[in-house]
Design an enzyme around this catalytic site. Structure first.
Site, PDB file in Angstrom:
ATOM      1  N   HIS A 126       1.944   2.180  -0.077  1.00  0.00           N
ATOM      2  CA  HIS A 126       2.627   0.882  -0.049  1.00  0.00           C
ATOM      3  C   HIS A 126       3.325   0.708  -1.402  1.00  0.00           C
ATOM      4  O   HIS A 126       2.833   1.188  -2.423  1.00  0.00           O
ATOM      5  CB  HIS A 126       1.565  -0.191   0.155  1.00  0.00           C
ATOM      6  CG  HIS A 126       2.085  -1.582   0.333  1.00  0.00           C
ATOM      7  ND1 HIS A 126       2.491  -2.369  -0.709  1.00  0.00           N
ATOM      8  CD2 HIS A 126       2.252  -2.343   1.452  1.00  0.00           C
ATOM      9  CE1 HIS A 126       2.889  -3.546  -0.251  1.00  0.00           C
ATOM     10  NE2 HIS A 126       2.745  -3.558   1.058  1.00  0.00           N
ATOM     11  N   ASP A 203      -6.540   1.849  -3.581  1.00  0.00           N
ATOM     12  CA  ASP A 203      -5.942   0.654  -2.996  1.00  0.00           C
ATOM     13  C   ASP A 203      -6.667   0.391  -1.674  1.00  0.00           C
ATOM     14  O   ASP A 203      -6.416   1.052  -0.673  1.00  0.00           O
ATOM     15  CB  ASP A 203      -4.446   0.896  -2.782  1.00  0.00           C
ATOM     16  CG  ASP A 203      -3.786  -0.256  -2.045  1.00  0.00           C
ATOM     17  OD1 ASP A 203      -4.493  -1.213  -1.675  1.00  0.00           O
ATOM     18  OD2 ASP A 203      -2.561  -0.172  -1.815  1.00  0.00           O
ATOM     19  N   GLN A 206      -6.071  -2.147   2.887  1.00  0.00           N
ATOM     20  CA  GLN A 206      -6.127  -1.988   4.347  1.00  0.00           C
ATOM     21  C   GLN A 206      -7.466  -1.451   4.836  1.00  0.00           C
ATOM     22  O   GLN A 206      -7.631  -1.226   6.033  1.00  0.00           O
ATOM     23  CB  GLN A 206      -5.001  -1.055   4.827  1.00  0.00           C
ATOM     24  CG  GLN A 206      -3.608  -1.602   4.622  1.00  0.00           C
ATOM     25  CD  GLN A 206      -3.284  -2.825   5.496  1.00  0.00           C
ATOM     26  OE1 GLN A 206      -4.032  -3.200   6.398  1.00  0.00           O
ATOM     27  NE2 GLN A 206      -2.163  -3.462   5.211  1.00  0.00           N
ATOM     28  N   LYS A 229      -6.008 -10.366   3.618  1.00  0.00           N
ATOM     29  CA  LYS A 229      -6.076  -9.389   4.717  1.00  0.00           C
ATOM     30  C   LYS A 229      -7.495  -9.280   5.265  1.00  0.00           C
ATOM     31  O   LYS A 229      -7.786  -8.465   6.129  1.00  0.00           O
ATOM     32  CB  LYS A 229      -5.605  -8.017   4.236  1.00  0.00           C
ATOM     33  CG  LYS A 229      -4.123  -7.991   3.857  1.00  0.00           C
ATOM     34  CD  LYS A 229      -3.696  -6.592   3.508  1.00  0.00           C
ATOM     35  CE  LYS A 229      -2.366  -6.542   2.792  1.00  0.00           C
ATOM     36  NZ  LYS A 229      -1.208  -6.832   3.611  1.00  0.00           N
ATOM     37  N   CYS A 370       7.130  -1.929   3.626  1.00  0.00           N
ATOM     38  CA  CYS A 370       6.916  -1.779   2.172  1.00  0.00           C
ATOM     39  C   CYS A 370       6.497  -0.354   1.846  1.00  0.00           C
ATOM     40  O   CYS A 370       5.625  -0.129   0.984  1.00  0.00           O
ATOM     41  CB  CYS A 370       5.877  -2.764   1.651  1.00  0.00           C
ATOM     42  SG  CYS A 370       6.343  -4.466   1.865  1.00  0.00           S
TER      43      CYS A 370
HETATM   44  C1  PLP Z   1      -1.968  -0.587   1.516  1.00  0.00           C
HETATM   45  C2  PLP Z   1      -1.501  -1.869   0.884  1.00  0.00           C
HETATM   46  N1  PLP Z   1      -1.586  -2.005  -0.435  1.00  0.00           N
HETATM   47  C3  PLP Z   1      -1.201  -3.120  -1.064  1.00  0.00           C
HETATM   48  C4  PLP Z   1      -0.678  -4.160  -0.361  1.00  0.00           C
HETATM   49  C5  PLP Z   1      -0.227  -5.367  -1.102  1.00  0.00           C
HETATM   50  O1  PLP Z   1      -0.961  -6.488  -0.745  1.00  0.00           O
HETATM   51  P1  PLP Z   1      -0.531  -7.896  -1.325  1.00  0.00           P
HETATM   52  O2  PLP Z   1       0.851  -8.155  -0.826  1.00  0.00           O
HETATM   53  O3  PLP Z   1      -1.530  -8.829  -0.749  1.00  0.00           O
HETATM   54  O4  PLP Z   1      -0.598  -7.803  -2.798  1.00  0.00           O
HETATM   55  C6  PLP Z   1      -0.544  -4.073   1.022  1.00  0.00           C
HETATM   56  C7  PLP Z   1       0.043  -5.171   1.803  1.00  0.00           C
HETATM   57  O5  PLP Z   1       0.455  -5.012   2.922  1.00  0.00           O
HETATM   58  C8  PLP Z   1      -0.977  -2.888   1.663  1.00  0.00           C
HETATM   59  O6  PLP Z   1      -0.879  -2.741   2.984  1.00  0.00           O
END
Ligand code: PLP
Length: 415
Positions: A126, A203, A206, A229, A370
């Site tokens: 992402h 990270d 998800q 999430k 993204c």
């Molecule tokens: C794998 C992953 N990392 C990071 C993020 C970023 O999350 P946030 O927008 O809540 O900071 C997302 C958001 O969709 C994501 O799917």
């Protein structure tokens, strides 16, 4: 066993007020939980109770209400730390996963990239776990190396791991891909990084909605996730860092509530986690996160995983059975996936597909998710795709509503 699981999950959607609405005269079928999950009434009530009763500024006042606010905020930290297998001083509240990852790239990366070196990330990241590394690499004269996945399976071939070498200082990777829904081989990545004394960043944005996170067992150095999430409100997230690493890092933001002493010309900072929590924090969000954790624990990850795995199988099998639909990544319905399944309706731009599906009350995400470099690498039609994503409140009826509506998309576009 199934009966027990069924009893816990059955009718759970009724606990989520936002799911109880109609769209274009149809029941809302919310299949965009990977973007953000809905919140159960228990979480909304906990936030409401905080603001209705304890709404002073934590850490500042000596009166009763301020004490209660501090207890609520620090209680939420203790609950979060326990939930992820961390200590409270390793658990920093942030706005979201993005901010947590940026803190690492901004405050930690320069400590290990003084002489250049490489940062290694999988191609499926992402942007939140990609752009901060791109910027850090440029800023400190380091190289950003990608681990390319097998397009058909989403897996990282072992040979790619050789890119983690003596030059590597940081290895950052998603636990679960927000596009393909597959789990990354954390143990292998951590072992490869440890072998060259590189620091690991997980990270978990998800993964934490779908299965438990024991950071001590995974032995990553840093981790990040967002509350929104995992049934908590937007605006609260977590940065985990091993204590000795957080201790070594300078603050990211400067201001109130992160200082020990301020003199006219210099300042002593508080230790972590306060060092990274400048200014008034999202205490209501932290309380909501603690309530979301309680909600997950009341169901249990085993029940959540069993329920969601059955839905994912039904979804992938259903998509495979439809003509003119291409599942992205593995097409094996029995392959473990968590939350998200991406696909395309052949010849249809995903934005058109999502717009038409909305007419049927079905909410999916469409676009590049993204993850522009991944979508380019996958070489799928339009460099974009549709994504349906599930959470504990999702049902067979939701999956079937999507599968039933898909044929109407091509028909409506006269394809
Ligand atoms: C794998 C992953 N990392 C990071 C993020 C970023 O999350 P946030 O927008 O809540 O900071 C997302 C958001 O969709 C994501 O799917």
């Amino acid at each position: 066993m199934d009966k027990i699981l069924g009893d816990k999950i059955h009718g759970i959607a009724e606990k989520f007020p936002a799911l109880n609405q109609t769209v274009n005269g149809r029941r809302l079928v919310y299949l965009d939980s990977a973007a953000t999950s809905m919140r159960p009434r228990a979480v909304l009530d906990a936030i409401d109770a905080f603001y209705a009763r304890d709404a002073a500024n934590p850490h500042r006042g000596l009166y009763d209400m301020a004490q209660r606010a501090t207890e609520a905020y620090e209680g939420a930290r203790a609950a979060t730390a326990k939930f992820i297998g961390a200590d409270t001083d390793e658990t920093v509240f942030t706005r979201n996963a993005t901010e947590a990852l940026n803190i690492i790239a901004y405050s930690f990366a320069p400590l290990v990239l003084q002489n250049g070196g490489s940062i290694v990330i999988p191609i499926l990241e992402h942007h939140s776990n990609l752009v901060p590394w791109q910027v850090a690499a440029k800023k400190y004269g380091a190289t950003l190396r990608y681990l390319y996945i097998d397009r058909a399976t989403g897996e990282i071939p072992d040979a790619e791991l050789k890119k983690i070498d003596a030059d590597t200082k940081i290895v950052a990777f998603a636990h679960v891909s927000n596009v393909l829904g597959n789990m990354l081989p954390v143990n292998k990545l951590v072992a490869a990084a440890k072998a060259v004394r590189a620091v690991t960043v997980l990270d978990a944005a998800q993964s934490i909605p779908h299965f438990g996170l024991d950071l001590r067992a995974l032995d990553v150095d840093f981790a990040a996730f967002s509350g929104h999430k995992m049934y908590a409100p937007m605006g609260i997230g977590v940065l985990y860092g091993k204590k000795k690493l957080l201790d070594s890092m300078p603050p990211f933001l400067y201001g109130g509530d992160m200082i020990e002493d301020v003199r006219e010309q210099d300042t002593d900072f508080l230790p972590p986690p306060s060092r990274f929590e400048a200014g008034t924090q999202n205490a209501g969000g932290a309380v909501g996160l603690a309530a979301a954790i309680e909600f997950i624990e009341s169901i249990g990850y085993d029940a959540i995983a069993t329920h969601e795995a059955a839905l994912i199988r039904r979804l992938v099998a259903g998509l495979n059975a439809l003509p003119d639909v291409t599942v992205i990544g593995s097409t094996d319905e029995n392959e473990p996936r968590f939350g998200a399944v991406s696909f395309n309706i052949n010849g249809v731009h995903p934005h058109d597909a999502a717009t038409i599906l909305n007419d049927y009350g079905v909410a999916i995400r469409a676009g590049k998710h993204c993850a522009h470099p991944l979508l380019k690498y996958l070489d799928v039609e339009f460099n974009a795709c549709c994504r349906a994503s599930l959470d504990v409140y999702s049902t067979n009826a939701d999956v079937d509503a999507l599968l039933d509506a898909i044929p109407a998309v091509r028909k409506q576009l006269k394809l």
